[in-house]
Structure formats: structure tokens, C-alpha cells
Design an enzyme around this catalytic site. Structure first.
Site, PDB file in Angstrom:
ATOM      1  N   LYS A  62       0.800  -1.223   0.000  1.00 35.43           N
ATOM      2  CA  LYS A  62       0.000   0.000   0.000  1.00 35.43           C
ATOM      3  C   LYS A  62       0.837   1.279   0.000  1.00 35.43           C
ATOM      4  O   LYS A  62       0.345   2.341  -0.386  1.00 35.43           O
ATOM      5  CB  LYS A  62      -0.947   0.005   1.196  1.00 35.43           C
ATOM      6  CG  LYS A  62      -2.069  -1.022   1.114  1.00 35.43           C
ATOM      7  CD  LYS A  62      -3.113  -0.610   0.102  1.00 35.43           C
ATOM      8  CE  LYS A  62      -4.361  -1.474   0.204  1.00 35.43           C
ATOM      9  NZ  LYS A  62      -5.448  -1.001  -0.663  1.00 35.43           N
ATOM     10  N   SER A 317       0.855  -9.999  -0.099  1.00 36.00           N
ATOM     11  CA  SER A 317       0.573  -8.559  -0.079  1.00 36.00           C
ATOM     12  C   SER A 317       0.855  -7.853   1.230  1.00 36.00           C
ATOM     13  O   SER A 317       1.020  -6.638   1.243  1.00 36.00           O
ATOM     14  CB  SER A 317      -0.895  -8.321  -0.459  1.00 36.00           C
ATOM     15  OG  SER A 317      -1.751  -8.965   0.470  1.00 36.00           O
TER      16      SER A 317
END
Length: 424
Positions: A62, A317
Site C-alpha cells: 500500500k 501482499s
């Protein structure tokens, strides 16, 4: 297609914009390794590679989209400040970017966000960010953040439905293509709001169009699946929040249009299966991941025949997992595997009843892991809530048969969600 979307040009990330994003974030985002997993390559007879976005400074990808967006704002807007809503990882990326760029940030997070993610957000942001806990879901926090931002003139940094954010996440696609020594047949990536897959799939479509891109959603929050089924952007009325990094009620409008054109397939994975992958990664490879970080790898079992002999990439992730969730993760994994079962057991109110249950009902490898009993006066039988862990799923039917034969069986709780939620 929605009428509004039909009447406007559909946004698609351009290679030049993603390359510019890569330059913009080069000093803050790590070029994470793409390495072969011996464990999964052996298991699936394929070349399975892991893209380790869990090794970013904020422990998730992110940072890419957040920094690309905020650093592209005019200086006067950076000075005025920004605002965002996030279940955790985007919040940390925004917090890091605010600290690095000296921009004031207000970060709304759901009250249900694991404490570890809240504390990490505060740590990365330092004196430059204010964290506000509001609402039970991302969507609740999102609405509150939008209202606050409009009131104070702050630019909203969307976690997934923003062009600069999508382009920032798309840099992962560029890196994979640069790092891979052979053509890639499959890429598996987690799917929440869709920003990662919108950016990544666009780069592959342009540079490696034969690669099949698979989006992986949590079973309890299948927002992209619902939208694809309906043929339009669809908001779910309720979601399971366990996979907090991918639990959204509605995917981004830009991402929906991109993903339904670019993705080979979207599948949903049960939360219990994701939990088993978390445990496997830790026990076998010493890799710590959060639920969303395990989703891509969790999908491999469902493509076992298809990926044999292929070059496969899984996006790991994020690793922002709270250790206090370990007991729940283990429990969910056991339930998914059919090894953990809860019953209401009817015990005769006489001495030796529990001994009879243990000796005559339980199998030699069965274990009682939960027991709640309240003696009732003036009744022949009293109920107990009993949790039993099996060694093999095949032991379940014989266990139930013995419970019924010996008159201990009361009720099976695993398939009664209204009761079961109090136990798990």
C-alpha cells in the site's frame, strides 16, 4: 454497464504513468524480491514464485499507491493536509507518506481494526497524523472521512479507487516483469477494492498479454464476484470482516471496469482455508502474513492441475498480523479442515456420566478442547457445550453415531451460525 459509466471514457492505467509512478516512489518503496518457493513449487509441480510485498517498510504494498498519490499533489494542498479511510495497510502507507512529505493527515480506521495496525499507523505517521477510529467496517469509516474532508477542505486519499493509487500499485507488475527470468503463465493476487489488480493487470495486458491474472477474494466479502455476476457495480449489504485487508462492501468503480476486462478469473476462498495457509507459511517457511497476504497462495489448491509445469507468481501482499489473533486463526483452520466440532451434549445427571462419555463415545485420537456444563436440579439430563478436535475428518460420522447410540447426542452447532458465533 451503468449508464453513467457508459457515457464517459473508461480510465485505463497507461504504461508511461506507471513508469513515472515507479520513479516517484523509488526512494520510499522497496523493490521487493521475487523468489521461488521450494515448498509450493514441490507441492504443485510448478515454478511457484512469491512476490514479497510483506517486506515493504510498512509491511504491505500500500505504500506504493499512497506515496504516489500524495507526492503528486500540489504543494499548497500538501501543506493544507490530506485525509483517508483504511482498514489498516493503506493507513500505514498514508501515514508514512505524510511523515516523509511533512503533510498533515487525518486517518479514519474502523473500530474493529486490529490494535497492531492502529499502533503501526501512529508510529509511521508520528506527529504528522491523527488517527480516528470510527464505524465497524471500512465503508463506515469511509463515509465519516469523506464528510470530515469536505468540511475542512482536505484531499481524500482513496485506498483503491484513485488513478494515482492504481498507478502506484501497478509498479508491482512492472517489477515482476523485470525480475522474472521466463514468461509468466499465471499471477494470483488478493482482491479487496481492486486497486492492486487494476494496476497490475493493466501492465501485464500491455507487456505480457498471455499471462492469466487471477483475482482472489475472501468468501465472506465477495464484492467483485457479486459485481461481475450482476454486470454492474454492486454493494454487498453485509460482509465478514475477518480478512480485514480485503473486506469491502463495494469495489472501486474504476477497478471494476478494468478488472472485468483484464482478469482471467475471480475466485473466492474460505476464511478457514486462508487461516490454514497462514499457519503453513509460518510453520514451513517462517513467513508471517496477515489474512489478505495469504489469499493468493490459498488459491493454488484450486488450480493444481492447471498450473502444473507453469511459471506462477503469487503476491504476498502484507504481514501486518496481530499475534493476539493466532488462537482464532488456528480455530478457523481446524473448522475448515473438518477437525473441530461443537455439540450440545445431553449428560445424565449421575456420577460417572462424563467418564462414560470419554471412554465409550470419544475415539482414541479425539480430544475435548471446550467444555461448559451447568447442573440442573430436578432434571434427568443437563446440557453441556462440548468442543471436540479430531485427528481425521473421517472420524466425525463414527463419533456422532456413538453419541446417538449412547444417548449423549443433543445438537450439532457448527452449522448453526447464530449459536456458533458465540464460540468462535
Amino acid at each position: 454497464m451503468d449508464t453513467v459509466l457508459a457515457n464517459k471514457k473508461i480510465y485505463k492505467p497507461q504504461l508511461s504513468a506507471v513508469k513515472k509512478a515507479a520513479e516517484r516512489i523509488s526512494n520510499v518503496a522497496v523493490k521487493t524480491p521475487l523468489g521461488q518457493s521450494f515448498t509450493y513449487s514441490s507441492k504443485f509441480s510448478a515454478n511457484v514464485m512469491l512476490k514479497r510485498e510483506d517486506l515493504q517498510q510498512v509491511r504491505s504494498y500500500k505504500i506504493r499507491g499512497a506515496f504516489n498519490k500524495i507526492s503528486s499533489l500540489p504543494k499548497e494542498q500538501i501543506n493544507k493536509g490530506v485525509i483517508c479511510a483504511s482498514a489498516g495497510n493503506h493507513a500505514q502507507g498514508v501515514a508514512f507518506a505524510c511523515n516523509k512529505l511533512q503533510a498533515k493527515g487525518v486517518i479514519y480506521m474502523p473500530i474493529t481494526t486490529p490494535r497492531q495496525k492502529v499502533e503501526q499507523t501512529k508510529m509511521f505517521g508520528g506527529d504528522w497524523v491523527e488517527v480516528v477510529l470510527k464505524g465497524d467496517t471500512f465503508d463506515d469509516s469511509y463515509k465519516s472521512a469523506i464528510k470530515h474532508g469536505d468540511k475542512h477542505g482536505l484531499v481524500f486519499i482513496h485506498p483503491f479507487d484513485d488513478e494515482k493509487v492504481i498507478e502506484g500499485q501497478g509498479t508491482i507488475g512492472l517489477e515482476i516483469l523485470e525480475q522474472a527470468e521466463e514468461p509468466i503463465d499465471y499471477v494470483f493476487a488478493p482482491l479487496g477494492g481492486g486497486g492492486l489488480l487494476a494496476g497490475l493487470s493493466s501492465m501485464f495486458k500491455e507487456l505480457s498479454p498471455n499471462t492469466k491474472i487471477i483475482g482472489v477474494e475472501p468468501e465472506g466479502a465477495p464484492s467483485m464476484t457479486a459485481s461481475l455476476k450482476e454486470g454492474k457495480l454492486t454493494e454487498l449489504k453485509s460482509i465478514e470482516r475477518f480478512v480485514d485487508g480485503a473486506a469491502v462492501q463495494k469495489v472501486g468503480s474504476r477497478n471494476f471496469e478494468i478488472c472485468r476486462e483484464n482478469l482471467h478469473k475471480v475466485i473466492t476462498i474460505a476464511e478457514g482455508k486462508i487461516c490454514q495457509t497462514i499457519l503453513d507459511l509460518y510453520n514451513q517457511d517462517a513467513i508471517v502474513v496477515e489474512p489478505a497476504g495469504a489469499m493468493a497462495i490459498s488459491a493454488l489448491d484450486f488450480f493444481a492441475e492447471e498450473i502444473k509445469g507453469k511459471n506462477v507468481v503469487c503476491i504476498v501482499s502484507g504481514s501486518n498480523n496481530d499475534i493476539t489473533r493466532t488462537a482464532e486463526i488456528k480455530e478457523r483452520a481446524l473448522l475448515y479442515a473438518g477437525l473441530k466440532h461443537y455439540f450440545v451434549v445431553s449428560f445424565p445427571q449421575r456420577a460417572g456420566a462424563l467418564k462414560d462419555f470419554v471412554e465409550k463415545v470419544l475415539g482414541p485420537n479425539d480430544d475435548i478442547t471446550h467444555f461448559e456444563y451447568s447442573k440442573k436440579h430436578h432434571r434427568e439430563n443437563a446440557p453441556a457445550v462440548v468442543g471436540i478436535e479430531l485427528n481425521d475428518p473421517a472420524d466425525f460420522d463414527p463419533l456422532v453415531a456413538r453419541m446417538k447410540t449412547k444417548n449423549f447426542y443433543g445438537e450439532y452447532l457448527n452449522d448453526k451460525p447464530n449459536l456458533f458465533q458465540y464460540l468462535v
